[in-house]
Structures are given as structure tokens and as C-alpha cells.
Design a protein around this motif. Structure first.
Motif, PDB file in Angstrom:
ATOM      1  N   UNK A   1       0.787  -1.222   0.000  1.00  0.00           N
ATOM      2  CA  UNK A   1       0.000   0.000   0.000  1.00  0.00           C
ATOM      3  C   UNK A   1       0.820   1.273   0.000  1.00  0.00           C
ATOM      4  N   UNK A   2       1.869   1.339  -0.831  1.00  0.00           N
ATOM      5  CA  UNK A   2       2.687   2.546  -0.913  1.00  0.00           C
ATOM      6  C   UNK A   2       1.805   3.777  -1.099  1.00  0.00           C
ATOM      7  N   UNK A   3       2.061   4.799  -0.275  1.00  0.00           N
ATOM      8  CA  UNK A   3       1.310   6.049  -0.368  1.00  0.00           C
ATOM      9  C   UNK A   3       2.271   7.220  -0.256  1.00  0.00           C
ATOM     10  N   UNK A   4       1.896   8.348  -0.853  1.00  0.00           N
ATOM     11  CA  UNK A   4       2.737   9.547  -0.802  1.00  0.00           C
ATOM     12  C   UNK A   4       1.916  10.734  -0.307  1.00  0.00           C
ATOM     13  N   UNK A   5       1.649  10.763   0.997  1.00  0.00           N
ATOM     14  CA  UNK A   5       0.813  11.827   1.561  1.00  0.00           C
ATOM     15  C   UNK A   5       1.590  13.127   1.751  1.00  0.00           C
ATOM     16  N   UNK A   6       0.965  14.235   1.399  1.00  0.00           N
ATOM     17  CA  UNK A   6       1.559  15.550   1.639  1.00  0.00           C
ATOM     18  C   UNK A   6       0.689  16.287   2.654  1.00  0.00           C
ATOM     19  N   UNK A   7       1.192  16.400   3.883  1.00  0.00           N
ATOM     20  CA  UNK A   7       0.442  17.056   4.932  1.00  0.00           C
ATOM     21  C   UNK A   7       0.482  18.564   4.819  1.00  0.00           C
ATOM     22  N   UNK A   8      -0.401  19.218   5.533  1.00  0.00           N
ATOM     23  CA  UNK A   8      -0.481  20.676   5.488  1.00  0.00           C
ATOM     24  C   UNK A   8       0.825  21.322   5.921  1.00  0.00           C
ATOM     25  N   UNK A   9       1.517  20.720   6.897  1.00  0.00           N
ATOM     26  CA  UNK A   9       2.774  21.309   7.370  1.00  0.00           C
ATOM     27  C   UNK A   9       3.886  21.163   6.347  1.00  0.00           C
ATOM     28  N   UNK A  10       3.744  20.182   5.416  1.00  0.00           N
ATOM     29  CA  UNK A  10       4.774  19.960   4.404  1.00  0.00           C
ATOM     30  C   UNK A  10       4.594  20.854   3.180  1.00  0.00           C
ATOM     31  N   UNK A  11       3.371  21.271   2.919  1.00  0.00           N
ATOM     32  CA  UNK A  11       3.072  21.954   1.665  1.00  0.00           C
ATOM     33  C   UNK A  11       3.888  23.229   1.418  1.00  0.00           C
ATOM     34  N   UNK A  12       4.091  24.088   2.426  1.00  0.00           N
ATOM     35  CA  UNK A  12       4.823  25.337   2.144  1.00  0.00           C
ATOM     36  C   UNK A  12       6.240  25.134   1.626  1.00  0.00           C
ATOM     37  N   UNK A  13       6.898  24.041   2.021  1.00  0.00           N
ATOM     38  CA  UNK A  13       8.285  23.811   1.610  1.00  0.00           C
ATOM     39  C   UNK A  13       8.420  22.793   0.488  1.00  0.00           C
ATOM     40  N   UNK A  14       7.308  22.258   0.015  1.00  0.00           N
ATOM     41  CA  UNK A  14       7.378  21.273  -1.060  1.00  0.00           C
ATOM     42  C   UNK A  14       7.452  22.003  -2.399  1.00  0.00           C
ATOM     43  N   UNK A  15       8.457  21.715  -3.231  1.00  0.00           N
ATOM     44  CA  UNK A  15       8.639  22.462  -4.481  1.00  0.00           C
ATOM     45  C   UNK A  15       7.540  22.229  -5.509  1.00  0.00           C
ATOM     46  N   UNK A  16       6.800  21.133  -5.354  1.00  0.00           N
ATOM     47  CA  UNK A  16       5.722  20.837  -6.305  1.00  0.00           C
ATOM     48  C   UNK A  16       4.427  20.572  -5.545  1.00  0.00           C
ATOM     49  N   UNK A  17       4.124  21.416  -4.572  1.00  0.00           N
ATOM     50  CA  UNK A  17       2.939  21.202  -3.742  1.00  0.00           C
ATOM     51  C   UNK A  17       1.660  21.160  -4.571  1.00  0.00           C
ATOM     52  N   UNK A  18       1.646  21.866  -5.705  1.00  0.00           N
ATOM     53  CA  UNK A  18       0.447  21.870  -6.544  1.00  0.00           C
ATOM     54  C   UNK A  18       0.253  20.548  -7.278  1.00  0.00           C
ATOM     55  N   UNK A  19       1.241  19.660  -7.188  1.00  0.00           N
ATOM     56  CA  UNK A  19       1.121  18.344  -7.803  1.00  0.00           C
ATOM     57  C   UNK A  19       0.629  17.293  -6.803  1.00  0.00           C
ATOM     58  N   UNK A  20       0.247  17.742  -5.610  1.00  0.00           N
ATOM     59  CA  UNK A  20      -0.410  16.859  -4.645  1.00  0.00           C
ATOM     60  C   UNK A  20      -1.905  17.127  -4.720  1.00  0.00           C
ATOM     61  N   UNK A  21      -2.698  16.061  -4.817  1.00  0.00           N
ATOM     62  CA  UNK A  21      -4.112  16.222  -5.130  1.00  0.00           C
ATOM     63  C   UNK A  21      -5.013  15.562  -4.091  1.00  0.00           C
ATOM     64  N   UNK A  22      -6.212  16.019  -4.061  1.00  0.00           N
ATOM     65  CA  UNK A  22      -7.230  15.448  -3.195  1.00  0.00           C
ATOM     66  C   UNK A  22      -8.486  15.201  -4.016  1.00  0.00           C
ATOM     67  N   UNK A  23      -9.478  14.562  -3.415  1.00  0.00           N
ATOM     68  CA  UNK A  23     -10.764  14.352  -4.077  1.00  0.00           C
ATOM     69  C   UNK A  23     -11.823  14.119  -3.011  1.00  0.00           C
ATOM     70  N   UNK A  24     -13.060  14.065  -3.450  1.00  0.00           N
ATOM     71  CA  UNK A  24     -14.176  13.837  -2.524  1.00  0.00           C
ATOM     72  C   UNK A  24     -14.237  12.393  -2.052  1.00  0.00           C
ATOM     73  N   UNK A  25     -13.411  11.518  -2.638  1.00  0.00           N
ATOM     74  CA  UNK A  25     -13.511  10.094  -2.342  1.00  0.00           C
ATOM     75  C   UNK A  25     -12.554   9.604  -1.260  1.00  0.00           C
ATOM     76  N   UNK A  26     -11.554  10.398  -0.885  1.00  0.00           N
ATOM     77  CA  UNK A  26     -10.452   9.861  -0.086  1.00  0.00           C
ATOM     78  C   UNK A  26     -10.904   9.342   1.270  1.00  0.00           C
TER      79      UNK A  26
END
Length: 693
Positions: free
Chosen positions: A500-525
Motif C-alpha cells: 500500500x505505498x502512499x505519498x501523503x503531503x500534509x499541510x505542514x509539508x506543503x509550504x516547503x514542497x517544491x511541487x505542492x500543486x502536484x499533490x491532489x485530493x478528491x471527494x472520495x479519499x
């Protein structure tokens, strides 16, 4: 100088040790006035101890022999060096030896002279460790027997409590991890780039939660030196050599081959080669260097000396590190003739595969890209990453695929193209005829996959695209793996998929992540218990934190993921024990694989076919053929139990794969019911039935 005609045929570029104890360094560098060699202390790579002009020989090769009476040192082992090059316009630049076999520890910074320094080393030194011997494909029954496992060296151990976590050393000392790979049944690991890359501080190896010193490695710096950031000892130039050799030896001892992801299409910046010899290494359009890859200046593989560099580098890693195969990043930027010459140079036993997207700065008739079948270099066993399978089985980026219940035309037909390994000459009305999806002359040209380092992980893709419980999502993961491992061609699995490999980007990580806009969410998660209340999942984590990229080994203790792991291992074992799931030729696919139910009402959501298991007998070491002469495979992508009818369904068939279990032992406790002429199959299920010989 016409670079297209120039070729220095010697094998002595870089450092060589002469019999009289002196050290010789040679470099190819046309279009310059002079080269000054700088020698630095082995105790301090910043301390200059000696400089001398190199001598220009024939063919624009520059050479120097370093003698004790000049340098003051009898033995230059582990000393460091670089070049100071005077260009035709009078400017002077520092340059790294393209053939440096190791380097000083590197820290990227803004200094224009920060180009890196080579190390004077002997690969035959005791400090270099025991040289591995390449096994290539010798552990396979045929090339389509390969089941590769892609992994970043750091990700494998950074999340566990082990000394030197994230390094070659930790990898080969993590016995539990090696045993996991062995038990899973994979044939090869495929390492993300391990050749020296530019943008990490090699001495900064601590666990990083928020990101800053992490990289996949697609920013090449030197093509002969292992990456120091991945070595426990980056200061000693032999450290990285010995550790990588130890890792390859350890994997070989466990019957696992090693494939390197190599990036010969571009370098991180143009200084790497332009400082040495302007206009000689990069693809030029007029007076400008091509940046077509979007990742850095494009190497001009059509120039013989660039092609030589690539081939010399590949052969070096085979000869000195026992590497068994190579995955070519953005292969469309490397010309067809170079790929043909690579196969000639490395021989038939080395695995070759690459990205062949229709993305290149070459004329299309010179680029090895998927779908342009008249131009592709067929018959050299060069496999391409098959996005046709990924996108039809699982869905492209944010879309749903067959597995999640998307049956829109032509998805099911494209899925059937994947089932046959995307060969061009299989004729059936239910199979897509689009040349982009029917690109292979042979199944060994098809590399089947569902997820890889770039893009969503399999677990995240289903999490984002399907509205269901964790148990229901796990069922879809198993269903997708069932389709993958019963498809013709070669197979590669993204490391960690089985748990079950997963790549979660938490709120605390987003400001320093160079591609934060490439982390996605949906109504299904759904929220996974072991990562907390996180809503976004990354699909381009090349420079994200360890929290995002690590393998979460504790998931093996979760019954849900343990079930996926066992299921995946069972599918791999079934595939390797039965030639029918991996025919080695197109002729055998045409002879042995027959679709059924193509006129059935359910044909848009059910794919079914028979496989003759008597046509081939190609098995790897220690693998025995299971006693089934014929298999019947059914993929039910509907969300309901179906009752299917066909004369191929026989009561004496044994169930080897259902929605819960997979392997070579018949399943007794199953919801699958097979009778003469009918099959009851549960929703979202791959079923494999076998008839004993």
C-alpha cells in the motif's frame, strides 16, 4: 571540427595507473586553447597542492603524467583533481573530468566554479571492495520472465531505525528488507538514479520531514561516479564504490538482479560539459543549446564522442559493479542508432528498457518513441514503459479506468491490447487497432506497469478515484494486480505497491514542497490510520520530504496490506511458474491466447481468455512448471456478481486466483463457482482457472 565524424577509440580516458607507479590522466576536449590540471590533497579536497599544463595529443585528446619528482607524492591514490580550461575567447572555467570514477564530497552552491572534483582511485584496490559479476537475465527463463521492482535507495530504509538509514550500506544491511524482496519473488530491483547527481548536499543525510535535501536523481552530474549522498561514507572516494558493490553482491547472492535508471538525455546544467569543451556535448540548434527535455540541456547522442561516453559508462557499470540492466530516462531524446549501438556493446544478456514517450527534440525518424513503429529499433529486446496499459487499466492521471468501472469506448479494447502485450499482428475484433496501443513487434518490447515513481502510487490512485471503504479499495488493488500479472510482456512494480505505498503531503509539508500543486485530493479519499488526517497525495515527489517518499514498512503488520502483499507474491509465483502468462514471442501469443465472451452482453466490462501452457518451457533457476496445460483468465470489472456462460468453463477447472487469494495452490474456500458451461464470478475480480495436464 565536424563532431559527427570524430571518434577517439582509446579506452584510457580518465585516470589510469601506469606500471612505473605514475598516474596518467587523459581527457577529450576540442575547441579550447589550454588545460591546466589542478591536484588537491586527499585530506582536504579544497587544498590545491599542484598544478601543471596538460599536453595536447592527436585527436584533441589532452594528457598528463603525474610523477613523484613533480608532485612530491609517491602515490596519488585518493587525491582529488579538476581542470582549469582556457577557452578560445580567453575566458577560463573550472571543469570536471567526464570520466572521473569517483568524486570528492559535493555540496551544491551558487559559486560559478563549483563544478565538482574527481578522485584518483583504482577500481582494483582492496578499498574498492569485491567486484560483482553481472548476471544480466541469466536468472530468467526468458526476457519476459522479468518482474522488476523500482526503488529509490534512500526510500527503502529511511523510515526505519537502522544505522546509516537511506544509504547503500543500510540497504544491504537491512536483512528483513532483502528477505521481503526475495519472498515477494521479484527477479530484479530497478534503482532510481545512482550515478552522481547535482542538487543534494552529500553530507546531509538526516531524516527530513519538511524537505530540502532530497532528490530522485534526474539531475546528472557525472556518469561514472556513484552518488555520494547515497553512501554512508561520502568523504572517502572509495566509500561509495565499495558500498554499491556490496549492495549488488548482496542482491545477487539472493538471486535478485540489479537494473540502473540512467539519465543520458540531459545534464543538470550546461556548465558540466560546456566548461570543458564548448559545443561538443550538447544538442545545438544554431547557436543555442537545446533544452527540450525541460530538465536541463540535451546531450547530443548523435555525436560519436557523446555516444562513446554513454556506452563507456554503461559498460563500466556492468564490468565494475555487476549491473544487469538499464532503464533509460526520456529515451526519446537519444537517437535510434545510439540505442542499437548500446545493445551491440552490452551484449544480449543485459536488460534494456526506457521511456519512449512521443516527446523529443530529434527528427521523429531518429527518435525511439512509442507508436512510431516504422522507426522504433525493433529486434534488440528494448522494452518501453507501456502507458497504454496503465491508463486503460487504472485511468490516466485523474480519470477512472477499467478497474474503477469506466467502460467507455475504447477503454476495454485498449485493455485487451495490453493483455496481448500490445503486439501489432494479433487480429481480433475486440482488441484496439490504434498503433499507439499496438506498438510492439515482440512481447519483450512491452514493459507493463500500473504505477511508477512519477505519478500516483497504485494505492493513492484508487484512494483518489473510487468511493469506497478501505476493504473495497484493497479489493480493487488486488484486481488491478491480477490484470497486470496476467498480461503478456515484461512487468515492473513500483516498490512498496505490495504494502500500500502512499505519498501523503500534509499541510505542514506543503509550504516547503517544491511541487505542492502536484499533490491532489478528491471527494472520495479515506484517511489511512498510519498517516493521520491528510487529504493530499503526491504525484511528483522528486524533491519532497522523506515523510512523503519513504516506504512504510509497518504496513506489513496491517492485515489489509498484508493481504495485498501475499496476493501480489502469489501472482508473481503463478506468473513465473507458468509460461502461458509470459510468452516470449508474438507467434506464441497468437497461437496460445484466445479471447472468449467477445460477443457476450458483458463484453464491455468482462475480459476473458484462454492460455495454452504447453507451447513454451522457459523457466528461471529454481522455478518449476506447475502441472496445468491450460488456463482460463476472467477479469470482471463490474460491481456485481456475474454468471457467465461459455463452453470453455469446465467443472474440473481449479481456482488459482480469486478476489482474496492468488498462487499456484488451488483455492478450496472460494466464492467462485465453475460448472460445465458456466462461471459465477464475484465483482471487481480477476479469476484464474487451471486444467491439469
Amino acid at each position: 571540427m565536424d563532431l559527427r565524424k570524430f571518434l577517439y577509440k582509446g579506452d584510457d580516458l580518465g585516470v589510469t595507473f601506469k606500471e612505473d607507479g605514475t598516474t596518467k590522466i587523459k581527457v577529450w576536449a576540442p575547441n579550447i586553447k589550454n588545460i591546466l590540471l589542478n591536484l588537491y590533497s586527499k585530506h582536504d579536497s579544497q587544498r590545491l597542492i599542484f598544478s601543471k599544463n596538460m599536453t595536447k595529443l592527436e585527436d584533441d585528446v589532452w594528457s598528463i603524467i603525474l610523477k613523484e619528482r613533480e608532485t612530491g607524492y609517491l602515490n596519488l591514490d585518493k587525491f582529488f583533481y579538476d581542470f582549469k580550461v582556457k577557452h578560445m575567447d580567453g575566458t577560463e572555467k573550472y571543469a570536471l573530468d567526464p570520466y572521473a570514477k569517483s568524486m570528492a564530497s559535493f555540496v551544491p552552491n551558487e559559486d560559478i566554479n563549483n563544478i565538482g572534483r574527481g578522485a584518483i582511485v583504482s577500481l582494483d584496490s582492496e578499498e574498492a571492495g569485491i567486484k560483482p559479476r553481472s548476471i544480466g537475465m541469466s536468472n530468467l527463463g526468458s526476457s519476459t520472465d522479468m518482474v522488476a521492482y523500482e526503488i529509490h535507495i534512500r526510500d527503502f530504509t529511511i523510515g526505519i531505525d537502522i544505522k546509516d538509514a537511506g544509504t547503500f550500506k543500510a540497504f544491504y544491511e537491512y536483512d528483513e528488507g532483502i528477505e521481503h524482496l526475495k519472498k515477494l519473488g521479484i527477479t530484479h530491483v530497478q534503482f532510481l538514479p545512482i550515478q552522481n547527481y547535482f542538487t543534494v548536499d552529500e553530507g546531509n543525510k538526516g531524516y527530513n520531514e519538511l524537505g530540502s535535501s532530497y532528490n530522485w536523481g534526474y539531475d546528472p552530474h557525472n556518469y561514472f561516479t556513484p552518488e555520494g549522498w547515497l553512501a554512508a561514507d561520502e568523504e572517502n572516494p572509495y566509500g561509495r564504490i565499495k558500498e554499491l558493490r556490496n549492495l549488488v553482491n548482496k542482491l545477487h547472492e539472493n538471486g535478485i538482479g540489479v537494473i540502473m535508471d540512467v539519465v543520458y538525455n540531459h545534464t543538470y546544467n550546461w556548465d558540466i560539459f560546456e566548461n570543458l569543451t564548448p559545443g561538443s556535448y550538447y544538442r545545438m540548434f544554431g547557436e543555442s543549446i537545446s533544452g527540450g527535455t525541460g530538465a536541463g540541456p540535451t546531450l547530443e547522442s548523435r555525436n560519436p564522442m557523446v555516444r562513446k561516453l554513454i556506452i563507456d559508462s554503461l559498460k563500466f557499470f556492468i564490468d565494475e559493479y555487476g549491473i544487469d540492466g538499464f532503464r533509460f530516462d526520456l529515451m526519446g531524446f537519444m537517437d535510434i542508432d545510439t540505442m542499437i549501438e548500446i545493445r551491440k556493446a552490452v551484449g544480449d544478456n543485459i536488460i534494456l528498457q526506457g521511456e519512449a514517450w512521443n516527446f523529443t527534440d530529434l527528427p521523429i525518424n531518429e527518435a525511439p518513441v512509442k507508436g512510431h513503429i516504422a522507426n522504433y529499433p525493433h529486434n534488440i529486446d528494448l522494452a518501453v514503459f507501456n502507458d497504454s496499459t496503465r491508463d486503460s487499466y487504472l485511468g490516466k492521471i485523474h480519470e477512472k479506468g477499467f478497474i474503477q468501472g469506466n467502460y467507455d469506448f475504447p477503454i476495454t479494447d485498449v485493455c485487451r491490447a495490453g493483455i496481448i502485450g500490445n503486439i501489432i499482428d494479433y487480429y481480433n475484433k475486440s482488441v484496439s487497432i490504434d498503433l499507439y496501443h499496438r506498438f510492439a513487434y515482440s512481447p519483450n518490447e512491452t514493459l507493463q506497469y500500473l504505477s511508477i515513481h512519477d505519478g500516483f502510487t497504485l494505492w493513492d490512485k484508487i484512494n483518489l478515484s473510487y468511493d469506497g471503504t478501505m476493504i473495497e479499495r484493497a479489493r480493487l488493488v488486488k484486481f488491478s494486480l491480477g490484470m497486470l500479472f496476467t498480461s503478456q510482456g515484461k512487468v515492473i512494480l513500483q516498490g512498496g505497491t505490495e504494502i500500500g505505498l502512499t505519498k501523503p503531503l500534509g499541510a505542514i509539508h506543503q509550504p516547503k514542497d517544491p511541487e505542492a500543486d502536484r499533490a491532489h485530493t478528491s471527494e472520495f479519499i479515506n484517511f489511512d490510520d498510519d498517516i493521520g488526517n491528510i487529504t493530499h497525495y503526491h504525484e511528483n515527489s522528486y524533491s519532497s520530504s522523506d515523510f512523503v517518499n519513504q516506504i512504510r514498512w509497518t504496513r506489513k503488520d496491517n492485515s489489509l496490506f498484508k493481504g495485498i502483499n501475499n496476493y501480489c507474491g502469489g501472482l508473481i509465483k503463478l506468473r513465473r511458474c507458468a509460461n502461458a502468462f509470459r510468452y516470449s514471442t508474438s507467434e506464441n501469443i497468437k497461437k496460445g491466447l484466445k479471447f472468449i465472451l467477445v460477443d457476450d452482453f458483458n463484453a464491455y466490462r468482462v475480459i476473458a481468455y484462454t492460455l495454452d501452457n504447453t507451447i513454451e518451457y522457459n523457466y528461471g533457476a529454481g522455478i518449476e512448471r506447475i502441472p496445468y496445460n491450460k488456463f482460463l483468465v476472467v477479469h470482471n470489472a463490474s460491481f456485481e456478481t456475474l454468471n457467465l456462460k461459455d463452453n470453455e468453463f469446465l467443472a474440473k477447472m481449479e481456482v488459482l486466483v480469486d478476489s482474496e487469494k492468488a498462487g499456484i495452490i488451488p483455492i478450496k474456500d472460494t466464492d467462485i463457482v465453475v460448472k460445465d458451461g458456466s462461471l459465477k464470478i464475484t465483482a471487481n475480480t480477476t479469476v484464474v482457472l487451471g486444467i491439469r495436464g
